[in-house]
Design a protein around this motif. Sequence first.
Motif, PDB file in Angstrom:
ATOM      1  N   SER A  95       0.861  -1.283   0.232  1.00 24.79           N
ATOM      2  CA  SER A  95       0.559   0.140  -0.539  1.00 24.79           C
ATOM      3  C   SER A  95       0.895   1.068  -0.220  1.00 24.79           C
ATOM      4  N   LEU A  96       2.463   0.968   0.156  1.00 19.99           N
ATOM      5  CA  LEU A  96       2.898   2.655   0.288  1.00 19.99           C
ATOM      6  C   LEU A  96       3.450   2.930  -0.904  1.00 19.99           C
ATOM      7  N   ASN A  97       3.411   1.521  -1.629  1.00 24.07           N
ATOM      8  CA  ASN A  97       3.921   2.259  -3.625  1.00 24.07           C
ATOM      9  C   ASN A  97       2.041   2.792  -4.272  1.00 24.07           C
ATOM     10  N   LEU A  98       0.651   2.558  -3.364  1.00 23.51           N
ATOM     11  CA  LEU A  98       0.095   3.155  -3.818  1.00 23.51           C
ATOM     12  C   LEU A  98      -0.358   4.453  -3.381  1.00 23.51           C
ATOM     13  N   SER A  99       0.407   4.541  -2.121  1.00 22.83           N
ATOM     14  CA  SER A  99       0.233   6.457  -1.519  1.00 22.83           C
ATOM     15  C   SER A  99       1.318   7.104  -2.876  1.00 22.83           C
ATOM     16  N   ASP A 100       2.491   6.461  -3.307  1.00 20.29           N
ATOM     17  CA  ASP A 100       3.514   6.935  -4.089  1.00 20.29           C
ATOM     18  C   ASP A 100       2.496   7.806  -5.477  1.00 20.29           C
ATOM     19  N   ASP A 111      -3.083  15.096 -19.885  1.00 19.89           N
ATOM     20  CA  ASP A 111      -3.827  14.275 -19.590  1.00 19.89           C
ATOM     21  C   ASP A 111      -3.068  12.645 -20.273  1.00 19.89           C
ATOM     22  N   LEU A 112      -2.093  12.519 -20.605  1.00 18.58           N
ATOM     23  CA  LEU A 112      -2.078  11.595 -21.186  1.00 18.58           C
ATOM     24  C   LEU A 112      -0.478  10.583 -20.251  1.00 18.58           C
ATOM     25  N   LYS A 113       0.022  11.309 -19.389  1.00 16.13           N
ATOM     26  CA  LYS A 113       0.421  11.323 -17.915  1.00 16.13           C
ATOM     27  C   LYS A 113      -0.328  10.930 -17.416  1.00 16.13           C
ATOM     28  N   MET A 114      -1.379  11.654 -17.330  1.00 20.14           N
ATOM     29  CA  MET A 114      -2.155  11.541 -15.711  1.00 20.14           C
ATOM     30  C   MET A 114      -2.606   9.850 -16.111  1.00 20.14           C
ATOM     31  N   LEU A 115      -3.441   9.766 -17.185  1.00 21.14           N
ATOM     32  CA  LEU A 115      -3.918   8.800 -17.439  1.00 21.14           C
ATOM     33  C   LEU A 115      -2.617   6.793 -17.322  1.00 21.14           C
ATOM     34  N   ASP A 116      -0.973   7.413 -17.659  1.00 21.61           N
ATOM     35  CA  ASP A 116      -0.009   6.487 -17.427  1.00 21.61           C
ATOM     36  C   ASP A 116      -0.281   6.460 -15.284  1.00 21.61           C
ATOM     37  N   ILE A 117      -0.465   6.919 -15.342  1.00 22.00           N
ATOM     38  CA  ILE A 117      -0.132   7.377 -14.007  1.00 22.00           C
ATOM     39  C   ILE A 117      -1.618   6.414 -12.677  1.00 22.00           C
ATOM     40  N   GLN A 118      -2.534   7.158 -13.690  1.00 15.82           N
ATOM     41  CA  GLN A 118      -3.408   5.654 -12.859  1.00 15.82           C
ATOM     42  C   GLN A 118      -4.170   4.572 -13.285  1.00 15.82           C
ATOM     43  N   THR A 119      -3.226   4.100 -14.129  1.00 19.14           N
ATOM     44  CA  THR A 119      -2.513   3.179 -14.598  1.00 19.14           C
ATOM     45  C   THR A 119      -1.562   1.983 -13.923  1.00 19.14           C
ATOM     46  N   GLN A 120      -0.342   2.947 -13.403  1.00 21.20           N
ATOM     47  CA  GLN A 120       0.514   2.169 -12.532  1.00 21.20           C
ATOM     48  C   GLN A 120      -0.593   2.544 -11.103  1.00 21.20           C
ATOM     49  N   SER A 121      -0.990   3.070 -10.969  1.00 19.15           N
ATOM     50  CA  SER A 121      -1.950   3.429  -9.479  1.00 19.15           C
ATOM     51  C   SER A 121      -2.623   1.606  -9.742  1.00 19.15           C
ATOM     52  N   LEU A 122      -2.876   1.268 -10.631  1.00 18.78           N
ATOM     53  CA  LEU A 122      -4.102   0.299 -10.376  1.00 18.78           C
ATOM     54  C   LEU A 122      -3.748  -0.688 -10.672  1.00 18.78           C
ATOM     55  N   LYS A 123      -1.935  -0.792 -11.019  1.00 17.55           N
ATOM     56  CA  LYS A 123      -1.112  -2.446 -10.905  1.00 17.55           C
ATOM     57  C   LYS A 123      -1.095  -2.870  -9.427  1.00 17.55           C
ATOM     58  N   ASP A 124      -0.805  -1.457  -8.221  1.00 17.78           N
ATOM     59  CA  ASP A 124      -0.657  -1.151  -7.394  1.00 17.78           C
ATOM     60  C   ASP A 124      -1.691  -1.767  -6.754  1.00 17.78           C
ATOM     61  N   ASP A 178      -1.259  -5.619  -6.898  1.00 14.75           N
ATOM     62  CA  ASP A 178      -0.728  -6.320  -6.742  1.00 14.75           C
ATOM     63  C   ASP A 178      -1.264  -5.941  -4.746  1.00 14.75           C
ATOM     64  N   VAL A 179      -2.112  -4.845  -4.166  1.00  6.39           N
ATOM     65  CA  VAL A 179      -2.209  -4.861  -2.928  1.00  6.39           C
ATOM     66  C   VAL A 179      -3.256  -6.342  -2.600  1.00  6.39           C
ATOM     67  N   GLN A 180      -4.084  -6.220  -3.640  1.00  7.97           N
ATOM     68  CA  GLN A 180      -5.265  -7.586  -3.866  1.00  7.97           C
ATOM     69  C   GLN A 180      -4.760  -8.643  -3.757  1.00  7.97           C
ATOM     70  N   LYS A 181      -3.393  -8.957  -4.543  1.00 12.89           N
ATOM     71  CA  LYS A 181      -3.037 -10.542  -4.086  1.00 12.89           C
ATOM     72  C   LYS A 181      -2.442 -10.902  -3.233  1.00 12.89           C
ATOM     73  N   MET A 182      -2.001  -9.510  -2.050  1.00 17.32           N
ATOM     74  CA  MET A 182      -1.072  -9.926  -1.188  1.00 17.32           C
ATOM     75  C   MET A 182      -1.736 -10.416  -0.033  1.00 17.32           C
ATOM     76  N   ALA A 183      -2.940 -10.080  -0.467  1.00 18.16           N
ATOM     77  CA  ALA A 183      -4.610 -10.292   0.531  1.00 18.16           C
ATOM     78  C   ALA A 183      -3.882 -11.851   0.693  1.00 18.16           C
TER      79      ALA A 183
END
Length: 494
Positions: free
Chosen positions: A168-173, A308-321, A324-329
């Motif tokens: 979840s720390l990566n999600l905060s980043d 807008d493109l950079k924001m979409l990339d950041i949101q994609t990385q956030s979804l990947k995080d 990962d958080v869901q898998k750690m459950a």
Amino acid sequence: MSNFARIFLAIFNYMKIESLKTVIILCAMVFSSHGIARSHGNSDTIALSLEQCITIALSDNPTIKVADMEIKRMDYSKKETLGQLLPTISFGAQYNRTLAKQVMYLNMGAMGGGSSSNTTEESTENVESTESNSKSSGGGGIKMGLDNSWSMGFSASMPLIAPQLWKSLNLSDSQILQSIETARKSRLDLINQVKSAYYALLLAKDSHKVILENYENAKITHDIYTKQHELGAASEYDVLRTSVAVKNVEPELLQAEIAIKQARLQLSILMGMDVAVAFEPTTTLADYEKTMYADVLSINRSIEQNSDLKMLDIQTQSLKDVLDVQKMAWYPTLALSANYNWTSMSDGNPLKNFRWSPYSTVGLTLSIPIFQGGQRYTKIKQAEIQVSEMKFQRENLKRSINMQVDLAIDNINKNVKQIASSAESVKQADKAHDIMEKSFKIGAASYLDLRDSELALTRSCLAYYQSIYNYLIANSDLELLLGNADVERYTTTD
């Protein structure tokens, strides 16, 4: 104006500025070193360039301040998540007053041993003893416990193995990066708005200048015909016709003055300045014609900095995080806990007869998730679908941005051609007006011919300034679309 008058006016301006030394010092903290002040009527007018206006706006605009505060808020949010990995210590105290004590009943027959050889005398003694105890308890049982119960102490806990919390720390980043990009987008939008307002002010002032020249020409012609009419050399119809021409220009002149006030007010609001502060631009629209060809040739088509493109990339990385958080459950967790407490029990007054007895514990808590109805599996699948959706959204957004860039560049090229055509039209209209003015003075042309040449020159000048304005707005919009504005360039270093 004579040289003596100019020197006197300059000395007067200097003395007036010196009397406002405090104001100038405060302005110098915001404006760059080449900002100047000059006297204009009864108010001090400050000359501001486009770069100075953008610098002031980025420094004082409330929208930018809110965006920067949002970055700090997300940074504190990350620290909050990081704090969950550290030990938590708490102190607690509890007091209980017993209103009705618990009663315990004893089965004396069951406690007798169960032998069939018991004598009648022993049975009689047991019955008498039970009856005596029942009477002493007042209800057939024995009351247990004390009136007052105190408990207080410290408790501490710390996660030792927490995979889901670590991820979840990566999600905060990612959230912090989103806030940073949002702040950058706010700055880009503000730069575009300031440029649009500044160009609108230049257009309003240049249009006012053209209309004012037309008004002055019409007024001079009217004065000439009025004097000629007084001398009997012109008819009353000529006087009325020239008067109507003057009256027709007055509404346009008034509208141009209103446009200047509106543009200046809008620019003041964007800069976060008091509307009472008077300022004037340091350039004109014609000054931008000198550099437009070099600017067009140096246009960079890269869309990597598009917000807008950079924001979409950041949101994609956030979804990947999040994935990962869901898998750690699925992973087990281990936590350490410790307690140190004091207890006291007494009868009667709760503030007397304290008997404190300390006790402490240390333990480990292991949690292994086994089955939760398939919730973890479905959450993982949802996150995977969202990540896949982002890929298609990025492709669609990229195609849309490239199309907008092509249209914007085509629009800029058309405006450049329009500027060149309008500039040539102004030269021809100005030359035609000079010829017609000389012809009118010698009587070879009528007033209608002269007025037609003046109107043609006015329309040519207005079209010329409008084409430059359109080019500047299109160039600013392209800069916003590409997201390549040099924000650091407008950052104050004082």
